[in-house]
Design a protein around this motif. Structure first.
Motif, PDB file in Angstrom:
ATOM      1  N   SER A 176      -9.645  -3.605  -2.667  1.00 33.16           N
ATOM      2  CA  SER A 176      -9.079  -4.418  -1.591  1.00 33.16           C
ATOM      3  C   SER A 176      -8.228  -3.582  -0.643  1.00 33.16           C
ATOM      4  N   ILE A 177      -7.228  -2.891  -1.188  1.00 37.78           N
ATOM      5  CA  ILE A 177      -6.266  -2.232  -0.302  1.00 37.78           C
ATOM      6  C   ILE A 177      -6.877  -1.030   0.416  1.00 37.78           C
ATOM      7  N   ILE A 178      -7.528  -0.148  -0.332  1.00 38.57           N
ATOM      8  CA  ILE A 178      -8.059   1.058   0.316  1.00 38.57           C
ATOM      9  C   ILE A 178      -9.146   0.701   1.344  1.00 38.57           C
TER      10      ILE A 178
ATOM     11  N   PHE B  21       3.015   0.372   4.095  1.00 30.55           N
ATOM     12  CA  PHE B  21       4.054   0.560   3.074  1.00 30.55           C
ATOM     13  C   PHE B  21       3.452   0.858   1.708  1.00 30.55           C
ATOM     14  N   CYS B  22       2.236   0.348   1.502  1.00 29.80           N
ATOM     15  CA  CYS B  22       1.588   0.579   0.208  1.00 29.80           C
ATOM     16  C   CYS B  22       1.233   2.057   0.116  1.00 29.80           C
ATOM     17  N   ASN B  23       1.689   2.716  -0.942  1.00 32.83           N
ATOM     18  CA  ASN B  23       1.302   4.119  -1.110  1.00 32.83           C
ATOM     19  C   ASN B  23       0.289   4.280  -2.249  1.00 32.83           C
ATOM     20  N   ILE B  24      -0.536   3.250  -2.410  1.00 36.73           N
ATOM     21  CA  ILE B  24      -1.713   3.269  -3.282  1.00 36.73           C
ATOM     22  C   ILE B  24      -1.440   3.820  -4.674  1.00 36.73           C
ATOM     23  N   THR B  25      -0.267   3.527  -5.206  1.00 37.12           N
ATOM     24  CA  THR B  25       0.090   4.062  -6.517  1.00 37.12           C
ATOM     25  C   THR B  25      -0.401   3.176  -7.666  1.00 37.12           C
ATOM     26  N   LYS B  26      -1.087   2.082  -7.344  1.00 35.32           N
ATOM     27  CA  LYS B  26      -1.915   1.350  -8.313  1.00 35.32           C
ATOM     28  C   LYS B  26      -1.212   0.585  -9.430  1.00 35.32           C
ATOM     29  N   CYS B  27       0.083   0.351  -9.340  1.00 36.84           N
ATOM     30  CA  CYS B  27       0.701  -0.470 -10.379  1.00 36.84           C
ATOM     31  C   CYS B  27       0.128  -1.886 -10.355  1.00 36.84           C
ATOM     32  N   CYS B  28      -0.198  -2.383  -9.159  1.00 36.76           N
ATOM     33  CA  CYS B  28      -0.776  -3.729  -9.059  1.00 36.76           C
ATOM     34  C   CYS B  28      -2.065  -3.797  -9.866  1.00 36.76           C
ATOM     35  N   THR B  29      -2.917  -2.798  -9.690  1.00 38.20           N
ATOM     36  CA  THR B  29      -4.184  -2.780 -10.414  1.00 38.20           C
ATOM     37  C   THR B  29      -3.948  -2.754 -11.926  1.00 38.20           C
TER      38      THR B  29
ATOM     39  N   ILE C  30      -7.432  -3.999  -7.442  1.00 37.62           N
ATOM     40  CA  ILE C  30      -6.751  -4.348  -6.192  1.00 37.62           C
ATOM     41  C   ILE C  30      -6.689  -3.155  -5.243  1.00 37.62           C
ATOM     42  N   THR C  31      -6.260  -2.015  -5.753  1.00 35.65           N
ATOM     43  CA  THR C  31      -6.060  -0.863  -4.882  1.00 35.65           C
ATOM     44  C   THR C  31      -7.392  -0.305  -4.377  1.00 35.65           C
ATOM     45  N   ASP C  32      -8.336  -0.118  -5.294  1.00 33.93           N
ATOM     46  CA  ASP C  32      -9.596   0.522  -4.906  1.00 33.93           C
ATOM     47  C   ASP C  32     -10.491  -0.400  -4.082  1.00 33.93           C
TER      48      ASP C  32
ATOM     49  N   VAL D 213       5.227  -6.264  -9.761  1.00 35.58           N
ATOM     50  CA  VAL D 213       5.285  -4.864 -10.213  1.00 35.58           C
ATOM     51  C   VAL D 213       5.293  -3.898  -9.033  1.00 35.58           C
ATOM     52  N   CYS D 214       4.901  -4.369  -7.854  1.00 32.64           N
ATOM     53  CA  CYS D 214       4.779  -3.455  -6.708  1.00 32.64           C
ATOM     54  C   CYS D 214       6.149  -2.932  -6.300  1.00 32.64           C
ATOM     55  N   HIS D 215       6.281  -1.615  -6.294  1.00 36.10           N
ATOM     56  CA  HIS D 215       7.604  -1.029  -6.019  1.00 36.10           C
ATOM     57  C   HIS D 215       8.077  -1.313  -4.598  1.00 36.10           C
ATOM     58  N   VAL D 216       7.137  -1.585  -3.690  1.00 40.83           N
ATOM     59  CA  VAL D 216       7.541  -1.864  -2.307  1.00 40.83           C
ATOM     60  C   VAL D 216       8.380  -3.150  -2.266  1.00 40.83           C
ATOM     61  N   LEU D 217       8.006  -4.099  -3.100  1.00 41.91           N
ATOM     62  CA  LEU D 217       8.775  -5.339  -3.161  1.00 41.91           C
ATOM     63  C   LEU D 217       9.901  -5.232  -4.182  1.00 41.91           C
TER      64      LEU D 217
ATOM     65  N   GLU E 138       8.681  -7.559   5.465  1.00 46.46           N
ATOM     66  CA  GLU E 138       7.751  -6.702   6.223  1.00 46.46           C
ATOM     67  C   GLU E 138       6.443  -6.418   5.497  1.00 46.46           C
ATOM     68  N   PHE E 139       6.379  -6.716   4.207  1.00 48.20           N
ATOM     69  CA  PHE E 139       5.231  -6.303   3.405  1.00 48.20           C
ATOM     70  C   PHE E 139       4.651  -7.515   2.675  1.00 48.20           C
ATOM     71  N   ALA E 140       3.368  -7.755   2.875  1.00 39.25           N
ATOM     72  CA  ALA E 140       2.767  -8.950   2.290  1.00 39.25           C
ATOM     73  C   ALA E 140       2.562  -8.822   0.781  1.00 39.25           C
ATOM     74  N   GLY E 141       2.299  -7.598   0.326  1.00 42.78           N
ATOM     75  CA  GLY E 141       2.093  -7.406  -1.112  1.00 42.78           C
ATOM     76  C   GLY E 141       0.627  -7.474  -1.496  1.00 42.78           C
ATOM     77  N   PRO E 142       0.296  -6.855  -2.672  1.00 43.84           N
ATOM     78  CA  PRO E 142      -1.091  -6.689  -3.094  1.00 43.84           C
ATOM     79  C   PRO E 142      -1.903  -7.983  -3.134  1.00 43.84           C
ATOM     80  N   ARG E 143      -1.316  -9.070  -3.644  1.00 44.04           N
ATOM     81  CA  ARG E 143      -2.096 -10.298  -3.739  1.00 44.04           C
ATOM     82  C   ARG E 143      -2.672 -10.688  -2.376  1.00 44.04           C
TER      83      ARG E 143
HETATM   84  S1  SF4 Z   1      -0.928   0.162  -4.888  1.00 47.47           S
HETATM   85 FE1  SF4 Z   1      -0.320  -1.930  -5.299  1.00 47.47          FE
HETATM   86  S2  SF4 Z   1       1.594  -1.749  -6.430  1.00 47.47           S
HETATM   87 FE2  SF4 Z   1       1.224   0.236  -5.468  1.00 47.47          FE
HETATM   88  S3  SF4 Z   1       2.312   0.173  -3.511  1.00 47.47           S
HETATM   89 FE3  SF4 Z   1       0.239  -0.514  -3.115  1.00 47.47          FE
HETATM   90  S4  SF4 Z   1       0.328  -2.728  -3.300  1.00 47.47           S
HETATM   91 FE4  SF4 Z   1       2.152  -1.933  -4.264  1.00 47.47          FE
END
Ligand code: SF4
Ligand code: SF4
Ligand code: FES
Ligand code: FES
Lengths: 254, 277
Positions: B244-246, B223-231, B240-242, B176-180, B188-193
């Motif tokens: 792990s990523i942030i 590349f992740c713009n924290i738009t949370k579709c992964c979550t 995931i976003t709150d 679902v991640c728009h970056v991928l 270039e981008f590993a992705g949320p998992r």
């Molecule tokens: S928040 Fe999740 S879905 Fe959105 S860009 Fe980042 S990794 Fe991808």
């Protein structure tokens, strides 16, 4: 509440980003208008100061007229919110449509302003500047302290103690603004997110407790972001309505 | 579930490995219509199937019924049918879902379109090739410690590690991640998992490796713009976003984007200032 959430989910995907555009634009226009054209205090109600004007600082006379005093402070909450992880999500989705929503259909949409789908840089180009967020957080602590000071002052109109509806609104507002500020991801990082081992650092237990508290607040960060935005608006509107004599500032005690 | 007399304890998952036979779950009449993608990497189209609607049936039941009775060559990947193995990920109406966890009734009144995950190459029908993810996984610095396991660790130091450990590697967040998915930043981008995995490693009290430079460069966390579709799609509710990523973005910011720390380091002339004191 969950039925509201369920109903919201059933709406077409564009409703959410469009609502964000609408609310943020309206808020931006309202606040720009008041800080550029209207004062934030009134002689009739000296105990109240609009939160958009706090802390009040003087402005040198030689500045051009459009540079009003609140602008010297407003960059702090503005920058704080503009670099906030939650508002970033909101505007990347609503204003940049990248992505506007998560469904396959929404993501397929063309973004005419983007050179190509491959030209995407996320937060690696211009938006890398958002990493400065923590500095806006530090500055916001000062602003929030002043907002509490203002809220306390509202209980002492003309020296004596009294409770009016306005005071409750000021306290309510600063409480929500504080909840927003203290649920910040950068604060969460500062307090515990950067620690790998609490039992290995000095004061680890206290830090871990604080971290867990902030984490609980942080789970609702988006909600705090919105309700504090609305409470700022409400407080300012209330201030303008009582100053204009449209509604009375009812006394509760005193 | 309708036990209650205690005569038939357990055994509620005995049917977990086969399509639910219709007579076992009181028929509720009516049929479910599914439009399933049939094709491969070259292309394909949706084919409509109809199966008897059974109360409580999940989309995987319907797909397996179609496979059993109408289209023997329909490809679908599944294993546990209990939302544990992460194999049955596909897209229902444009959203990644576990086929075995999604009830047909959820789509009451809507058409049901079932497609393979689109961020990865399609092999056949509902099966896509997720092997790229294993390559990314291999490239992440493994757990490193100078001490010998078993370690003595305290609850307060590991409580944050349970959440990332829940991951079942369904790769729906990657899909679902728009970056991928939209921007095709696969190399270039590993992705949320894999930010989830990195967070587990980085916050582990016994781990000593430093992955912040890798996160910034090789894994492209920017590349992740924290738009949370992964979550939104994670079937085991990892925030995931709150969570792990942030937190990782904050650590990367401290290491590479904090002007005061940068200045301090220039003055002191030393390297990393991490590890939290
Ligand atoms: S928040 Fe999740 S879905 Fe959105 S860009 Fe980042 S990794 Fe991808
Ligand atoms: S983080 Fe969640 S969505 Fe992503 S692979 Fe793991 S279980 Fe699936
Ligand atoms: S993350 Fe929103 S205020 Fe810091
Ligand atoms: S079949 Fe194992 S998760 Fe669906």
């Amino acid at each position: 509440m969950s039925s509201v959430a369920a109903a919201w989910k059933r709406l077409p995907w564009w409703v959410e980003p469009m609502s964000v555009v609408f609310v943020l634009t309206a808020f931006g226009l309202y606040s720009a208008t008041i800080v550029l054209l209207y004062p934030g205090d009134s002689e009739q109600f000296p105990q109240y100061l609009s939160p958009f004007y706090s802390p009040p600082i003087g402005r040198p006379d030689w500045l051009p007229g459009f540079v009003t005093a609140p602008l010297f402070v407003l960059w702090i909450p503005l920058g704080f919110r503009a670099t906030c992880y939650y508002y970033r999500k909101a505007y990347y989705r609503a204003f940049f449509w990248d992505p506007p929503a998560c469904s396959g259909k929404a993501q397929q949409l063309d973004r005419p302003w983007a050179e190509s789908t491959e030209s995407y840089r996320g937060e690696r180009a211009l938006f890398v500047l958002n990493n400065i967020h923590r500095y806006f957080l530090y500055a916001s602590f000062v602003v929030v302290a002043f907002l509490w000071y203002d809220a306390v002052l509202t209980f002492f109109p003309e020296g004596g103690f009294g409770v009016k509806v306005g005071s409750l609104i000021w306290v309510f507002n600063v409480t929500l603004v504080s909840a927003y500020t203290f649920s910040c991801h950068s604060l969460r990082h500062l307090v515990g997110g950067r620690v790998d081992c609490f039992s290995c650092v000095r004061g680890g237990n206290v830090r871990r407790k604080a971290y867990n508290g902030i984490s609980r607040l942080n789970a609702k960060h988006p909600q705090w972001a919105w309700v504090s935005l609305f409470s700022l608006l409400l407080t300012d509107v209330y201030f303008r309505l009582i100053s204009a004599g449209v509604i009375p500032d009812l006394t509760i005690i005193g | 579930m309708s036990e209650g007399n205690g005569k038939n304890p357990g055994n509620v998952t005995s049917m977990a490995h086969s399509p639910v036979p219709n007579e076992d779950l009181g028929k509720s009449g009516g049929t479910a219509k599914l439009k399933i993608f049939r094709g491969d990497a070259e292309g394909g189209q949706e084919v409509e199937y109809e199966v008897p609607l059974v109360e409580g049936m999940v989309v995987l039941d319907a797909v397996l019924a179609i496979q059993a009775e109408q289209a023997g060559d329909l490809a679908v990947r599944w294993n546990c049918k209990a939302a544990h193995c992460g194999s049955c990920s596909a897209e229902i109406n444009g959203r990644p879902k576990l086929l075995c966890k999604t009830r047909v009734e959820e789509y009451d009144g809507e058409e049901i379109h079932v497609h393979p995950m689109r961020a990865f190459p399609v092999i056949k029908d509902l099966v896509s090739d997720v092997s790229w993810n294993y390559e990314v996984s291999k490239a992440i610095k493994p757990f490193q410690s100078s001490e010998q396991a078993p370690f003595t660790m305290y609850e307060e130091d590991v409580e944050r590690l349970y959440e990332p450990k829940k991951c079942i590697e369904c790769f729906m967040c990657q899909d679902v991640c728009h970056v991928l998915r939209t921007h095709h930043k696969h190399p270039e981008f590993a992705g949320p998992r894999f930010f989830v995995r990195n967070q587990w490693l980085e916050m582990h009290p016994m781990d000593e490796a430093d992955r912040l430079a890798d996160l910034k460069e090789d894994n492209g966390i920017g590349f992740c713009n924290i738009t949370k579709c992964c979550t939104e799609v994670c079937p085991v509710d990892i925030k995931i976003t709150d969570n792990s990523i942030i937190p990782l973005k904050e650590r990367v910011a401290s290491e590479f984007y904090d002007p005061a720390k940068w200045l301090m380091r220039k003055i002191r002339g030393n390297g990393s200032s991490r590890n939290g004191n």
